[in-house]
Design a protein around this motif. Structure first.
Motif, PDB file in Angstrom:
ATOM      1  N   GLY A   1       0.817  -1.204   0.000  1.00 38.07           N
ATOM      2  CA  GLY A   1       0.000   0.000   0.000  1.00 38.07           C
ATOM      3  C   GLY A   1       0.849   1.251   0.000  1.00 38.07           C
ATOM      4  N   LEU A   2       0.169   2.372   0.142  1.00 35.21           N
ATOM      5  CA  LEU A   2       0.825   3.677   0.219  1.00 35.21           C
ATOM      6  C   LEU A   2       0.958   4.052   1.689  1.00 35.21           C
ATOM      7  CD1 LEU A   2       1.839   6.347  -0.997  1.00 35.21           C
ATOM      8  CD2 LEU A   2      -0.556   7.087  -1.108  1.00 35.21           C
ATOM      9  N   VAL A   3       2.186   4.264   2.115  1.00 33.04           N
ATOM     10  CA  VAL A   3       2.444   4.572   3.509  1.00 33.04           C
ATOM     11  C   VAL A   3       3.405   5.753   3.593  1.00 33.04           C
ATOM     12  CG1 VAL A   3       2.050   2.212   4.302  1.00 33.04           C
ATOM     13  CG2 VAL A   3       4.349   2.938   3.614  1.00 33.04           C
ATOM     14  N   GLN A   4       3.570   6.263   4.799  1.00 33.96           N
ATOM     15  CA  GLN A   4       4.507   7.358   5.019  1.00 33.96           C
ATOM     16  C   GLN A   4       5.810   6.826   5.590  1.00 33.96           C
ATOM     17  OE1 GLN A   4       2.362  10.175   7.511  1.00 33.96           O
ATOM     18  NE2 GLN A   4       1.695  11.295   5.696  1.00 33.96           N
ATOM     19  N   ALA A   5       6.862   7.571   5.353  1.00 31.18           N
ATOM     20  CA  ALA A   5       8.160   7.195   5.917  1.00 31.18           C
ATOM     21  C   ALA A   5       8.035   7.055   7.438  1.00 31.18           C
ATOM     22  CB  ALA A   5       9.208   8.243   5.565  1.00 31.18           C
TER      23      ALA A   5
END
Length: 132
Positions: free
Chosen positions: A10-14
């Protein structure tokens, strides 16, 4: 036919964490008994070659990692669920890639496994995108 199915991308943050899963199902079309020697994860970032990430020897549970992920990635398995996992902590933008799992049914040296040559089975992969 043996199939591998990955999930969990998925799309995640650092700085976030993710757990990827890879479940195998089915039986060899050859009719020979199905066995599991080792399973692992590879990844391919845009414009780059596929690279080895981690692997686990099915019977012993011995694990291997590429140097760049040691301490942040953890591979594990669940025999009953026919599943391997890749726990990824402290995600970095450079971890952005398509992650594939692979399964080898007979012994190969880990040096060969890491190259991903002639792997018996591959999954279709799951995308991980890490934003900064």
């Amino acid at each position: 036919q043996v199939q591998l199915a990955e999930s969990g991308g998925g799309l995640v943050q650092a700085g976030d964490s993710l757990t990827l899963s890879c479940t195998h199902s089915g039986a060899p079309t050859s009719g020979r008994p199905f066995s599991r020697y080792a399973a692992g994860w590879f990844r391919q970032a845009p414009g780059r070659q596929r690279e080895f990430v981690a692997s686990i020897i099915w019977d012993s549970g011995i694990t291997y990692y590429t140097d760049s992920v040691k301490g942040r990635f953890s591979i594990s398995k669940d025999n009953a669920r026919n599943t391997i996992y890749l726990q990824i902590n402290s995600l970095k933008p450079e971890d952005t890639a398509h992650y594939y799992c692979a399964l080898e049914t007979i012994f190969v040296p880990m040096s060969t496994f890491r190259k991903g040559w002639d792997m018996d089975y591959w999954g279709q992969g799951t995308q991980v995108v890490v934003s900064s």
